[in-house]
Structure formats: structure tokens, C-alpha cells
Scaffold this motif. Structure first.
Motif, PDB file in Angstrom:
ATOM      1  N   LYS A   1       0.832  -1.206   0.000  1.00  0.00           N
ATOM      2  CA  LYS A   1       0.000   0.000   0.000  1.00  0.00           C
ATOM      3  C   LYS A   1       0.866   1.254   0.000  1.00  0.00           C
ATOM      4  O   LYS A   1       0.565   2.229  -0.695  1.00  0.00           O
ATOM      5  CB  LYS A   1      -0.919   0.001   1.230  1.00  0.00           C
ATOM      6  N   HIS A   2       1.945   1.219   0.758  1.00  0.00           N
ATOM      7  CA  HIS A   2       2.826   2.386   0.865  1.00  0.00           C
ATOM      8  C   HIS A   2       3.520   2.684  -0.457  1.00  0.00           C
ATOM      9  O   HIS A   2       3.623   3.840  -0.874  1.00  0.00           O
ATOM     10  CB  HIS A   2       3.855   2.150   1.968  1.00  0.00           C
ATOM     11  N   TYR A   3       4.015   1.632  -1.110  1.00  0.00           N
ATOM     12  CA  TYR A   3       4.705   1.784  -2.392  1.00  0.00           C
ATOM     13  C   TYR A   3       3.804   1.288  -3.527  1.00  0.00           C
ATOM     14  O   TYR A   3       4.217   0.497  -4.372  1.00  0.00           O
ATOM     15  CB  TYR A   3       6.014   0.984  -2.386  1.00  0.00           C
ATOM     16  N   HIS A   4       2.572   1.772  -3.547  1.00  0.00           N
ATOM     17  CA  HIS A   4       1.574   1.224  -4.471  1.00  0.00           C
ATOM     18  C   HIS A   4       1.927   1.453  -5.939  1.00  0.00           C
ATOM     19  O   HIS A   4       1.469   0.706  -6.806  1.00  0.00           O
ATOM     20  CB  HIS A   4       0.197   1.812  -4.170  1.00  0.00           C
ATOM     21  N   ASP A   5       2.739   2.433  -6.234  1.00  0.00           N
ATOM     22  CA  ASP A   5       3.091   2.704  -7.635  1.00  0.00           C
ATOM     23  C   ASP A   5       3.898   1.575  -8.260  1.00  0.00           C
ATOM     24  O   ASP A   5       3.788   1.327  -9.463  1.00  0.00           O
ATOM     25  CB  ASP A   5       3.881   4.012  -7.751  1.00  0.00           C
ATOM     26  N   ARG A   6       4.725   0.909  -7.459  1.00  0.00           N
ATOM     27  CA  ARG A   6       5.580  -0.136  -8.030  1.00  0.00           C
ATOM     28  C   ARG A   6       5.177  -1.559  -7.644  1.00  0.00           C
ATOM     29  O   ARG A   6       5.677  -2.515  -8.241  1.00  0.00           O
ATOM     30  CB  ARG A   6       7.046   0.098  -7.664  1.00  0.00           C
ATOM     31  N   PHE A   7       4.309  -1.728  -6.674  1.00  0.00           N
ATOM     32  CA  PHE A   7       3.894  -3.069  -6.246  1.00  0.00           C
ATOM     33  C   PHE A   7       2.741  -3.597  -7.084  1.00  0.00           C
ATOM     34  O   PHE A   7       1.818  -2.854  -7.420  1.00  0.00           O
ATOM     35  CB  PHE A   7       3.458  -3.054  -4.776  1.00  0.00           C
ATOM     36  N   ARG A   8       2.790  -4.896  -7.403  1.00  0.00           N
ATOM     37  CA  ARG A   8       1.669  -5.605  -8.007  1.00  0.00           C
ATOM     38  C   ARG A   8       1.391  -6.831  -7.145  1.00  0.00           C
ATOM     39  O   ARG A   8       2.292  -7.667  -6.952  1.00  0.00           O
ATOM     40  CB  ARG A   8       1.981  -6.028  -9.450  1.00  0.00           C
ATOM     41  N   LEU A   9       0.190  -6.942  -6.629  1.00  0.00           N
ATOM     42  CA  LEU A   9      -0.182  -8.038  -5.723  1.00  0.00           C
ATOM     43  C   LEU A   9      -0.719  -9.215  -6.522  1.00  0.00           C
ATOM     44  O   LEU A   9      -1.645  -9.068  -7.321  1.00  0.00           O
ATOM     45  CB  LEU A   9      -1.235  -7.537  -4.728  1.00  0.00           C
ATOM     46  N   ILE A  10      -0.124 -10.387  -6.292  1.00  0.00           N
ATOM     47  CA  ILE A  10      -0.497 -11.607  -7.007  1.00  0.00           C
ATOM     48  C   ILE A  10      -0.947 -12.663  -5.999  1.00  0.00           C
ATOM     49  O   ILE A  10      -0.257 -12.916  -5.009  1.00  0.00           O
ATOM     50  CB  ILE A  10       0.701 -12.154  -7.820  1.00  0.00           C
ATOM     51  N   ASP A  11      -2.093 -13.290  -6.260  1.00  0.00           N
ATOM     52  CA  ASP A  11      -2.603 -14.363  -5.404  1.00  0.00           C
ATOM     53  C   ASP A  11      -1.783 -15.629  -5.658  1.00  0.00           C
ATOM     54  O   ASP A  11      -1.876 -16.238  -6.722  1.00  0.00           O
ATOM     55  CB  ASP A  11      -4.077 -14.601  -5.724  1.00  0.00           C
ATOM     56  N   GLY A  12      -0.989 -16.027  -4.663  1.00  0.00           N
ATOM     57  CA  GLY A  12      -0.121 -17.189  -4.809  1.00  0.00           C
ATOM     58  C   GLY A  12      -0.762 -18.512  -4.434  1.00  0.00           C
ATOM     59  O   GLY A  12      -0.121 -19.561  -4.542  1.00  0.00           O
ATOM     60  N   GLY A  13      -2.031 -18.483  -4.013  1.00  0.00           N
ATOM     61  CA  GLY A  13      -2.691 -19.712  -3.579  1.00  0.00           C
ATOM     62  C   GLY A  13      -3.371 -20.462  -4.704  1.00  0.00           C
ATOM     63  O   GLY A  13      -4.425 -21.079  -4.494  1.00  0.00           O
ATOM     64  N   ARG A  14      -2.794 -20.409  -5.891  1.00  0.00           N
ATOM     65  CA  ARG A  14      -3.361 -21.082  -7.066  1.00  0.00           C
ATOM     66  C   ARG A  14      -2.281 -21.919  -7.737  1.00  0.00           C
ATOM     67  O   ARG A  14      -1.183 -22.064  -7.220  1.00  0.00           O
ATOM     68  CB  ARG A  14      -3.920 -20.033  -8.039  1.00  0.00           C
ATOM     69  N   SER A  15      -2.593 -22.473  -8.893  1.00  0.00           N
ATOM     70  CA  SER A  15      -1.606 -23.293  -9.592  1.00  0.00           C
ATOM     71  C   SER A  15      -0.438 -22.438 -10.061  1.00  0.00           C
ATOM     72  O   SER A  15      -0.559 -21.222 -10.224  1.00  0.00           O
ATOM     73  CB  SER A  15      -2.244 -23.987 -10.802  1.00  0.00           C
ATOM     74  N   VAL A  16       0.695 -23.089 -10.280  1.00  0.00           N
ATOM     75  CA  VAL A  16       1.899 -22.394 -10.746  1.00  0.00           C
ATOM     76  C   VAL A  16       1.622 -21.657 -12.054  1.00  0.00           C
ATOM     77  O   VAL A  16       2.027 -20.504 -12.235  1.00  0.00           O
ATOM     78  CB  VAL A  16       3.055 -23.400 -10.928  1.00  0.00           C
ATOM     79  N   ASP A  17       0.899 -22.306 -12.963  1.00  0.00           N
ATOM     80  CA  ASP A  17       0.622 -21.691 -14.266  1.00  0.00           C
ATOM     81  C   ASP A  17      -0.274 -20.467 -14.140  1.00  0.00           C
ATOM     82  O   ASP A  17      -0.063 -19.460 -14.828  1.00  0.00           O
ATOM     83  CB  ASP A  17      -0.031 -22.709 -15.206  1.00  0.00           C
ATOM     84  N   GLU A  18      -1.278 -20.543 -13.278  1.00  0.00           N
ATOM     85  CA  GLU A  18      -2.178 -19.403 -13.105  1.00  0.00           C
ATOM     86  C   GLU A  18      -1.435 -18.209 -12.519  1.00  0.00           C
ATOM     87  O   GLU A  18      -1.628 -17.058 -12.950  1.00  0.00           O
ATOM     88  CB  GLU A  18      -3.350 -19.789 -12.198  1.00  0.00           C
ATOM     89  N   VAL A  19      -0.586 -18.468 -11.537  1.00  0.00           N
ATOM     90  CA  VAL A  19       0.214 -17.397 -10.938  1.00  0.00           C
ATOM     91  C   VAL A  19       1.148 -16.800 -11.984  1.00  0.00           C
ATOM     92  O   VAL A  19       1.278 -15.573 -12.103  1.00  0.00           O
ATOM     93  CB  VAL A  19       1.005 -17.930  -9.731  1.00  0.00           C
ATOM     94  N   ALA A  20       1.793 -17.664 -12.759  1.00  0.00           N
ATOM     95  CA  ALA A  20       2.732 -17.204 -13.790  1.00  0.00           C
ATOM     96  C   ALA A  20       2.049 -16.326 -14.831  1.00  0.00           C
ATOM     97  O   ALA A  20       2.624 -15.327 -15.295  1.00  0.00           O
ATOM     98  CB  ALA A  20       3.402 -18.394 -14.462  1.00  0.00           C
TER      99      ALA A  20
END
Length: 209
Positions: A178-197
Motif C-alpha cells: 500500500k505504501h509503495y503502491h506505484d511499483r507493487f503488483r499483488l499476485i494471489d499465490g494460492g493457485r496453480s503455478v501456471d495461473e500465478v505465472a
């Protein structure tokens, strides 16, 4: 095909979140598109920094104080910057790094020693570089810790602090995003490797374009 300007991409997340796998997949994908890519990690990424890596990731959990860890990580990062990251960026390459200063902000700055002000001061003084893009892979700390312990490597010093540290780390990373929102991208890691990729690839390609 190369970028006109080097790009610095970092991956962050709790232990066992799949960062190392995803950095490799992203590097392979970008290379297939013709980009020049340097895949590296922290602590490590240069000869001197890899030597420091063994000091901080192996051994008893109480081997070092948070203050000593901060100095060791900063020394490793400075060498890594000088010898690997900055030359690659200057040459117009894409640098993908598994952990960077945000991990220090969390481990030593928040969860291990309440040293955030000192972490930032030392970072400004000795490093002075932020990523262009940070991929934060978020997931359940219990699942991440089970994955990390399942690797059964010598580098389990931080995992040995237990789930309490991982819970604090996850909360801290989300606040940092949240603090560095300009450069951060949040990815849900609780899925398959391919979906995350796929989500990571989209975020990176959007940034590059």
C-alpha cells in the motif's frame, strides 16, 4: 529485442510463496521474447554476497541479532548492486531479483527488531536504489511455511522462527504494498503455478509496454 533502458524487477513474499519458481518462469518467458535477462537473488547474486548468504541463512535462529543481520544484508546488497544489478541495468537488460530491500524492511525492520527507521536510513545511505516493479506473491502463511520446511535445505534459519514470524511478514508486506503502491503488483499465490505465472507475466508486460 532489448529494452531502451534497463528494468529492475523484484519478487517479494513470505517463505514458501513460490518466488524462486516464478522468477525462473518469468525469466524464461522474457528471454523467449528476445529480452536480455539477468536472474539473480538476495542475499547473494555476486561472489561476496553469496558468501554472506551462508552466514545469514544457515545455523541457529538466534545466531545473529536483528541489528547484525541488517548490517550483513546491507553489505551483501551493496556488493550485489555494484557487481551485478547496476552494470546489467546500465547495459539495458532486465534484472529479475528474488528478494531485495523490501525483505529487509520486513524481516529486520518490522518482524525481527523494530528497526524500520534504521533500515531506511542505511538503505538511503548505502544502496539508494528501488525496483521499477515489485511482484508480491501473497498466500496463507501456514501453507507457505509448510512448503518452505518441506524443501529440507540448510537455509531454514528464518523458517525456524515459526509461523508467528510468517504471519507478521505477510501483514507487513501487504502494508508495504500500500505504501509503495506505484511499483507493487499483488499476485494471489494460492493457485496453480501456471495461473500465478500468467498473472505475473501480464503485470510485467503491462509495465514494459
Amino acid at each position: 529485442m532489448t529494452t531502451n533502458k534497463g528494468v529492475f524487477i523484484t519478487f517479494e513474499g513470505i517463505d514458501g510463496s513460490g518466488k524462486s519458481t516464478q522468477t525462473r518462469l518469468l525469466a524464461d518467458h522474457l528471454k523467449s521474447l528476445g529480452h536480455e535477462v539477468i536472474l539473480t537473488r538476495e542475499p547473494g547474486g555476486s561472489t561476496g554476497a553469496e558468501e554472506i548468504r551462508a552466514l545469514v541463512l544457515e545455523g541457529d535462529p538466534d545466531r545473529w541479532s536483528a541489528e547484525t543481520e541488517l548490517l550483513l544484508f546491507t553489505a551483501a546488497r551493496r556488493d550485489h548492486m555494484e557487481r551485478t544489478i547496476l552494470p546489467a541495468i546500465k547495459a539495458g537488460k532486465i534484472v529479475i531479483c528474488d528478494r531485495f530491500a523490501d525483505s529487509t524492511r520486513m524481516y529486520q525492520g518490522l518482524s525481527r527488531g523494530d528497526l524500520r527507521a534504521k533500515v531506511d536510513q542505511l538503505h538511503d545511505l548505502m544502496i539508494g536504489q528501488e525496483p521499477d516493479l515489485t511482484i508480491l506473491i501473497d498466500m496463507d502463511p501456514a501453507v507457505g511455511l509448510a512448503r518452505a520446511k518441506g524443501r529440507q535445505t540448510a537455509e531454514e534459519r528464518f523458517e525456524d522462527f515459526g509461523q508467528d514470524l510468517q504471519d507478521k511478514m505477510r501483514a507487513g508486506f501487504l502494508e508495504l504494498a500500500k505504501h509503495y503502491h506505484d511499483r507493487f503488483r499483488l499476485i494471489d499465490g494460492g493457485r496453480s503455478v501456471d495461473e500465478v505465472a500468467q498473472d505475473i507475466s501480464k503485470a510485467v508486460m503491462d509495465h514494459l509496454s
